[in-house]
Design a protein around this motif. Structure first.
Motif, PDB file in Angstrom:
ATOM      1  N   HIS A   1       9.778 -38.307  85.786  1.00  0.00           N
ATOM      2  CA  HIS A   1       9.250 -36.981  85.444  1.00  0.00           C
ATOM      3  C   HIS A   1       9.326 -36.036  86.637  1.00  0.00           C
ATOM      4  O   HIS A   1       9.777 -34.892  86.521  1.00  0.00           O
TER       5      HIS A   1
ATOM      6  N   MET B   1      12.898 -34.930  87.393  1.00  0.00           N
ATOM      7  CA  MET B   1      13.396 -33.959  86.402  1.00  0.00           C
ATOM      8  C   MET B   1      12.867 -32.562  86.713  1.00  0.00           C
ATOM      9  O   MET B   1      13.596 -31.567  86.581  1.00  0.00           O
TER      10      MET B   1
ATOM     11  N   PRO C   1      15.400 -28.877  87.389  1.00  0.00           N
ATOM     12  CA  PRO C   1      15.219 -28.489  85.984  1.00  0.00           C
ATOM     13  C   PRO C   1      16.510 -28.135  85.252  1.00  0.00           C
ATOM     14  O   PRO C   1      16.599 -28.337  84.045  1.00  0.00           O
TER      15      PRO C   1
ATOM     16  N   ALA D   1      17.842 -31.214  83.649  1.00  0.00           N
ATOM     17  CA  ALA D   1      16.901 -32.039  82.885  1.00  0.00           C
ATOM     18  C   ALA D   1      17.415 -32.343  81.485  1.00  0.00           C
ATOM     19  O   ALA D   1      17.319 -33.477  81.009  1.00  0.00           O
ATOM     20  N   GLN D   2      17.952 -31.351  80.801  1.00  0.00           N
ATOM     21  CA  GLN D   2      18.434 -31.572  79.438  1.00  0.00           C
ATOM     22  C   GLN D   2      19.588 -32.572  79.429  1.00  0.00           C
ATOM     23  O   GLN D   2      19.639 -33.475  78.581  1.00  0.00           O
TER      24      GLN D   2
ATOM     25  N   ARG E   1      20.149 -34.940  81.595  1.00  0.00           N
ATOM     26  CA  ARG E   1      19.632 -36.269  81.910  1.00  0.00           C
ATOM     27  C   ARG E   1      18.866 -36.869  80.737  1.00  0.00           C
ATOM     28  O   ARG E   1      18.791 -38.093  80.606  1.00  0.00           O
TER      29      ARG E   1
ATOM     30  N   LEU F   1      11.762 -39.146  79.312  1.00  0.00           N
ATOM     31  CA  LEU F   1      12.826 -38.157  79.510  1.00  0.00           C
ATOM     32  C   LEU F   1      12.620 -36.930  78.631  1.00  0.00           C
ATOM     33  O   LEU F   1      12.823 -35.795  79.077  1.00  0.00           O
TER      34      LEU F   1
ATOM     35  N   ALA G   1       9.704 -34.907  79.997  1.00  0.00           N
ATOM     36  CA  ALA G   1      10.097 -34.274  81.254  1.00  0.00           C
ATOM     37  C   ALA G   1      11.032 -33.095  81.005  1.00  0.00           C
ATOM     38  O   ALA G   1      10.925 -32.058  81.665  1.00  0.00           O
ATOM     39  N   ALA G   2      11.942 -33.234  80.056  1.00  0.00           N
ATOM     40  CA  ALA G   2      12.857 -32.129  79.734  1.00  0.00           C
ATOM     41  C   ALA G   2      12.086 -30.929  79.204  1.00  0.00           C
ATOM     42  O   ALA G   2      12.415 -29.778  79.517  1.00  0.00           O
TER      43      ALA G   2
ATOM     44  N   ALA H   1      10.414 -29.307  82.135  1.00  0.00           N
ATOM     45  CA  ALA H   1      11.371 -28.708  83.065  1.00  0.00           C
ATOM     46  C   ALA H   1      12.082 -27.493  82.488  1.00  0.00           C
ATOM     47  O   ALA H   1      12.816 -26.818  83.209  1.00  0.00           O
TER      48      ALA H   1
END
Length: 228
Positions: free
Chosen positions: A102, A105, A109, A112-113, A115, A158, A161-162, A165
């Motif tokens: 987290h 990410m 940012p 992030a998407q 990942r 994930l 976190a996305a 971010a």
């Protein structure tokens, strides 16, 4: 494979600036362009300028821009794992792994998407999966359950976190919070009785759900492990 670093056909010739190209150098330059102020500035042409090389030189190491992005994502996983050593408590170690993902990410940012939705199939992703699944095997989960629980856990981390971010336009987050505050303060209690009963607690929905969801995931895994 995302890179062709092991191929003997790759000739490591100096760039115009005298720097010898190699995959790590290209990844670092690309990451600088992605995170440049004002928005993602990564193109092959700009990458060539950043490296002081002909843009086509990048293709000696990465088949295309997508392969380069995947390699960058795998490099960032290594950042997540740096210094991480699982402790005696498998659940506490799994929690720390989730928190590290987290945090990484949020530090990057704009990636992030990517990942959250792509597999890198790189050495760092494999190492991360090996650690996570190893913790669940240590907890006593059978192999099939360990794999499934790890996939569910990391996908949830994930995704959350996305969300956290996601880059909003300047002032957009504050505008959204103010709009929600006005709505929560003024809705008709007769029409929404259950919301009215918890009205004073509603502002917390604007906070990140990550800590609470992580607590629930770890709790559920502990309980399941106790049942084995």
């Amino acid at each position: 494979m995302t890179t062709r670093t092991g191929s003997p056909r790759v000739r490591r010739r100096p760039t115009r600036s005298g720097v010898v190209l190699e995959p790590g150098l290209i990844i670092e330059a690309a990451l600088r362009l992605i995170e440049a102020p004002g928005g993602n500035a990564l193109t092959v042409r700009r990458l060539g300028v950043e490296l002081g090389a002909d843009p086509s030189a990048v293709y000696r190491y990465f088949r295309d821009l997508d392969a380069l992005l995947i390699a960058i994502a795998d490099r960032l996983i290594s950042e997540t794992l740096a210094g991480f050593e699982p402790g005696p408590d498998w659940a506490a170690s799994l929690r720390e792994l989730g928190e590290r993902v987290h945090d990484s990410m949020l530090r990057h940012p704009r990636l992030a998407q990517l990942r959250a939705v792509r597999f890198t199939a790189g050495p760092n992703e494999l190492r991360s999966d090996d650690i996570g699944i190893g913790l669940l095997l240590r907890a006593g989960f059978p192999p099939a359950e360990a794999v499934r629980h790890h996939a569910d856990f990391i996908d949830a981390v994930l995704a959350l976190a996305a969300m956290d971010a996601a880059e909003l336009a300047p002032g957009q987050e504050q505008t959204d919070r103010q709009a929600l505050a006005r709505t929560y303060a003024s809705f008709d209690a007769a029409e929404y009785p259950h919301l009215a009963a918890v009205r004073e607690h509603l502002p917390q929905v604007t906070s990140s759900p990550f800590p609470g969801v992580l607590d629930k995931l770890i709790y559920a895994l502990r309980r399941r492990a106790e049942e084995l």
